[in-house]
Design an enzyme around this catalytic site. Structure first.
Site, PDB file in Angstrom:
ATOM      1  N   ALA A   1       0.858  -1.193   0.000  1.00 20.39           N
ATOM      2  CA  ALA A   1       0.000   0.000   0.000  1.00 20.39           C
ATOM      3  C   ALA A   1       0.894   1.244   0.000  1.00 20.39           C
ATOM      4  O   ALA A   1       2.073   1.184   0.343  1.00 20.39           O
ATOM      5  CB  ALA A   1      -0.902  -0.019   1.237  1.00 20.39           C
TER       6      ALA A   1
ATOM      7  N   SER B   1      -9.610 -10.383   1.721  1.00 19.51           N
ATOM      8  CA  SER B   1      -9.331 -10.919   3.052  1.00 19.51           C
ATOM      9  C   SER B   1      -9.191 -12.431   3.016  1.00 19.51           C
ATOM     10  O   SER B   1      -9.904 -13.124   2.301  1.00 19.51           O
ATOM     11  CB  SER B   1     -10.453 -10.558   4.026  1.00 19.51           C
ATOM     12  OG  SER B   1     -10.174 -11.120   5.302  1.00 19.51           O
TER      13      SER B   1
ATOM     14  N   LYS C   1     -13.341  -3.153   4.105  1.00 18.96           N
ATOM     15  CA  LYS C   1     -12.199  -4.022   4.473  1.00 18.96           C
ATOM     16  C   LYS C   1     -11.527  -3.479   5.730  1.00 18.96           C
ATOM     17  O   LYS C   1     -11.114  -4.256   6.608  1.00 18.96           O
ATOM     18  CB  LYS C   1     -11.187  -4.077   3.330  1.00 18.96           C
ATOM     19  CG  LYS C   1      -9.891  -4.854   3.658  1.00 18.96           C
ATOM     20  CD  LYS C   1     -10.132  -6.295   4.090  1.00 18.96           C
ATOM     21  CE  LYS C   1      -8.891  -7.135   4.127  1.00 18.96           C
ATOM     22  NZ  LYS C   1      -7.921  -6.914   5.212  1.00 18.96           N
TER      23      LYS C   1
ATOM     24  N   HIS D   1     -13.593  -4.495   8.562  1.00 22.12           N
ATOM     25  CA  HIS D   1     -13.362  -5.940   8.760  1.00 22.12           C
ATOM     26  C   HIS D   1     -12.128  -6.137   9.632  1.00 22.12           C
ATOM     27  O   HIS D   1     -12.150  -6.903  10.605  1.00 22.12           O
ATOM     28  CB  HIS D   1     -13.161  -6.642   7.416  1.00 22.12           C
ATOM     29  CG  HIS D   1     -12.507  -7.987   7.531  1.00 22.12           C
ATOM     30  ND1 HIS D   1     -11.132  -8.157   7.641  1.00 22.12           N
ATOM     31  CD2 HIS D   1     -13.044  -9.223   7.582  1.00 22.12           C
ATOM     32  CE1 HIS D   1     -10.864  -9.458   7.773  1.00 22.12           C
ATOM     33  NE2 HIS D   1     -11.994 -10.113   7.739  1.00 22.12           N
ATOM     34  N   ASN D   2     -11.057  -5.442   9.301  1.00 19.63           N
ATOM     35  CA  ASN D   2      -9.830  -5.582  10.078  1.00 19.63           C
ATOM     36  C   ASN D   2      -9.984  -5.074  11.503  1.00 19.63           C
ATOM     37  O   ASN D   2      -9.443  -5.648  12.447  1.00 19.63           O
ATOM     38  CB  ASN D   2      -8.673  -4.859   9.378  1.00 19.63           C
ATOM     39  CG  ASN D   2      -8.099  -5.702   8.259  1.00 19.63           C
ATOM     40  OD1 ASN D   2      -8.833  -6.395   7.563  1.00 19.63           O
ATOM     41  ND2 ASN D   2      -6.793  -5.653   8.096  1.00 19.63           N
TER      42      ASN D   2
ATOM     43  N   GLU E   1     -11.703  -7.687  13.326  1.00 21.68           N
ATOM     44  CA  GLU E   1     -10.704  -8.750  13.509  1.00 21.68           C
ATOM     45  C   GLU E   1      -9.867  -8.470  14.744  1.00 21.68           C
ATOM     46  O   GLU E   1      -9.628  -9.352  15.587  1.00 21.68           O
ATOM     47  CB  GLU E   1      -9.825  -8.793  12.258  1.00 21.68           C
ATOM     48  CG  GLU E   1      -8.647  -9.722  12.254  1.00 21.68           C
ATOM     49  CD  GLU E   1      -7.786  -9.470  11.014  1.00 21.68           C
ATOM     50  OE1 GLU E   1      -8.289  -9.614   9.898  1.00 21.68           O
ATOM     51  OE2 GLU E   1      -6.599  -9.126  11.180  1.00 21.68           O
TER      52      GLU E   1
HETATM   53  C1  6PG Z   1      -6.944 -10.222   6.118  1.00 25.52           C
HETATM   54  C2  6PG Z   1      -6.026  -9.666   7.204  1.00 25.52           C
HETATM   55  C3  6PG Z   1      -4.891  -8.861   6.615  1.00 25.52           C
HETATM   56  C4  6PG Z   1      -4.124  -8.060   7.684  1.00 25.52           C
HETATM   57  C5  6PG Z   1      -2.973  -8.828   8.267  1.00 25.52           C
HETATM   58  C6  6PG Z   1      -2.161  -7.937   9.207  1.00 25.52           C
HETATM   59  O1  6PG Z   1      -8.101  -9.774   6.070  1.00 25.52           O
HETATM   60  O2  6PG Z   1      -6.477 -11.088   5.369  1.00 25.52           O
HETATM   61  O3  6PG Z   1      -6.814  -8.778   7.995  1.00 25.52           O
HETATM   62  O4  6PG Z   1      -5.439  -7.959   5.678  1.00 25.52           O
HETATM   63  O5  6PG Z   1      -3.542  -6.971   7.122  1.00 25.52           O
HETATM   64  O6  6PG Z   1      -3.501  -9.915   8.934  1.00 25.52           O
HETATM   65  O7  6PG Z   1      -3.002  -7.330  10.141  1.00 25.52           O
HETATM   66  P1  6PG Z   1      -2.389  -6.530  11.414  1.00 25.52           P
HETATM   67  O8  6PG Z   1      -0.884  -6.507  11.301  1.00 25.52           O
HETATM   68  O9  6PG Z   1      -2.960  -5.142  11.308  1.00 25.52           O
HETATM   69  O10 6PG Z   1      -2.844  -7.308  12.595  1.00 25.52           O
END
Ligand code: 6PG
Length: 483
Positions: A79, A131, A186, A189-190, A193
């Site tokens: 990115a 994702s 997205k 979503h994160n 997560e």
């Molecule tokens: C996904 C994950 C991915 C994420 C990494 C690192 O949806 O496949 O969310 O996109 O960027 O797992 O996440 P962090 O370093 O921010 O925990």
């Protein structure tokens, strides 16, 4: 193979890009052009997977020439600057009507900016959240594309051919909305997560410290939880991580991992954006802050001298406590998801997107990191009530919160009394109690603001905006609303 043989191209052949290219190539009807700045990766991928029928390109001109129109390319590079650099090169060799897709974790304002700039050339720009990590890219991710309706006509069938498939056979991809909508979803979503992972980690910590169970025993507990309402990819992998024994020391791996959590920034974006939208995302925020706190060893070292309860935390009824923690985890998870969907709704209103929250929950049922049976219940809730104002009040979730809130309170009390940090559990409970409160102490905050800043306040018993003359005779006057 004739020049314009490929219907889709991938730029950036690191693991994610290579896996996505292989996934595309494995699907009926796709011929995949591949390009990488350093030729080695292109050669390695083509040689390693002759069955894929890749169309290698060693310049952007060659890459464009190998694509049938409307040319469609997915960028899978880091990115930021690297993505901008590839966009600049593709704009030079693409034509109006072609489609450039950014499949990285771009920050949605960047995507809005890029879409606007690229659209001026007549080329479509699509920010697509992908994702599921490397495994998802290869075997079926959940995909969250934004971009124009025109781009979706071509891109939709291609993405549907590679997306994960939910239990009902539906592909986990949908056109989220225009310009940056895909990357916004997205991002949330994160954020969810992060909250999910933090809640699971707090549940593990409480059970470990409260019952003395070993990581392997707690792995069995999580495996059991994974057969019920908490079923999810994150619960499943947590059991695997806790079961893992470090080959070098023979200790549980979790005990030799340094307790400082990293973060690539998507959780922070989610929280910053929620703050600007005025949407509480307590679980996501506390999960993000918990990672930050863990990553300040210098402060933690000096803070060790600060006193705690001083008594050993040992619960009387270990099995009962474990069940309480399970219920607290599920209740807190409901709040975290409810807040996340709140943020998506608020973002859609702010950025003029039309986002179908039910469709979002459906494409999160498989392929993505937060995939879980739970998402089916969210989809059911939005199918029942598309304009549901608070997800947590949907019957299924309200019932779970009713059943679980006593256990949830017992767990937060136990953690507090034991001096065990449970920021996501306790902030989610505080949000729950704030949301359902008849009166909030915000009334006093308004009085304080009016006292020192003449910021005025409303009254419960009549229309209007008021200010008290605190430095004078303290009479109340009607005032202009100064917020
Ligand atoms: C996904 C994950 C991915 C994420 C990494 C690192 O949806 O496949 O969310 O996109 O960027 O797992 O996440 P962090 O370093 O921010 O925990």
């Amino acid at each position: 193979m004739n020049a314009a043989a490929a219907n889709i191209g991938v730029v950036g052949l690191a693991v994610m890009g290579s896996n996505l290219a292989r996934n595309l190539a494995s699907r009926e009807g796709n011929t995949v052009a591949v390009y990488n700045r350093s030729r080695t990766k292109t050669d390695e991928l083509v040689q390693a997977h002759p069955e894929a029928g890749f169309v290698p390109a060693f310049s952007y001109e060659e890459f464009a020439a190998s694509l049938s129109k409307p040319r469609t390319a997915i960028i899978m590079v880091k990115a930021g600057g690297p993505t901008d650099a590839v966009i600049d090169e593709l704009v030079k060799v693409f034509e109006p009507g072609d489609i450039i897709v950014d499949g990285g974790n771009a920050y949605f304002p960047d995507t809005i900016r890029r879409e606007k700039a690229v659209r001026e050339t007549g080329i479509n720009f699509v920010g697509a959240g992908i994702s599921g990590g490397e495994e998802g890219a290869l075997n079926g991710p959940s995909i969250m594309p934004g971009g124009s309706d025109e781009s979706w006509v071509t891109l939709g069938p291609i993405l549907k051919s590679i997306a994960a498939v939910a239990d009902d056979g539906e592909p986990c991809v949908t056109h989220i909305g225009h310009d940056g909508a895909g990357h916004f979803v997205k991002m949330v979503h994160n954020g969810i997560e992060y909250a999910d992972m933090q809640l699971i980690a707090e549940a593990y910590d409480l059970i470990r410290r409260g019952t003395g169970r070993t990581p392997a025993e707690i792995a069995d507990i999580f495996a059991e939880w994974n057969t019920g309402e908490l079923e999810s990819y994150l619960i499943e992998i947590t059991a695997e991580v806790l079961r893992q024994v470090d080959a070098e020391t023979g200790k549980p791996l979790v005990d030799v991992i340094l307790d400082q959590a990293g973060a690539k920034g998507t959780g922070a974006w989610t929280v910053q954006t929620a703050l600007s939208l005025g949407v509480p995302v307590s679980g996501i925020a506390e999960a993000t802050f918990a990672r930050s706190l863990s990553s300040h060893p210098e402060q933690r070292e000096v803070a060790r001298v600060l006193p705690g309860p001083g008594t050993e935390f040992q619960v009387d009824d270990a099995d009962g406590f474990v069940e309480d923690v399970r219920q607290a985890l599920f209740a807190s998870k409901i709040i975290a998801y409810s807040q996340g969907f709140d943020e998506i709704r608020a973002g859609a209103a702010e950025y003029n997107w039309t986002i179908d929250l039910g469709a979002v929950s459906k494409i999160w049922r498989a392929g993505c990191i937060i995939r879980a049976q739970f998402l089916n219940r969210i989809a059911d809730a939005y199918a029942e009530q598309p304009e549901l104002p608070v997800l947590a009040t949907a019957p299924y979730f309200a019932d779970a919160l009713t059943r679980g809130q006593a256990a949830w309170r017992r767990v937060v009390i136990a953690a507090t009394q034991a001096g065990i940090p449970s920021p996501a559990f306790s902030s989610s409970l505080a949000y729950y109690d704030g949301l359902r409160a008849d009166r909030l102490p915000a009334a006093l905050v308004q009085g304080q603001r009016d006292f020192f800043g003449a910021h005025t306040y409303k009254r419960i018993d009549k229309e209007g905006t008021f200010h008290t003359l605190w430095s004078g005779d303290r009479t109340e006057i009607e005032a202009e609303d100064t917020h």
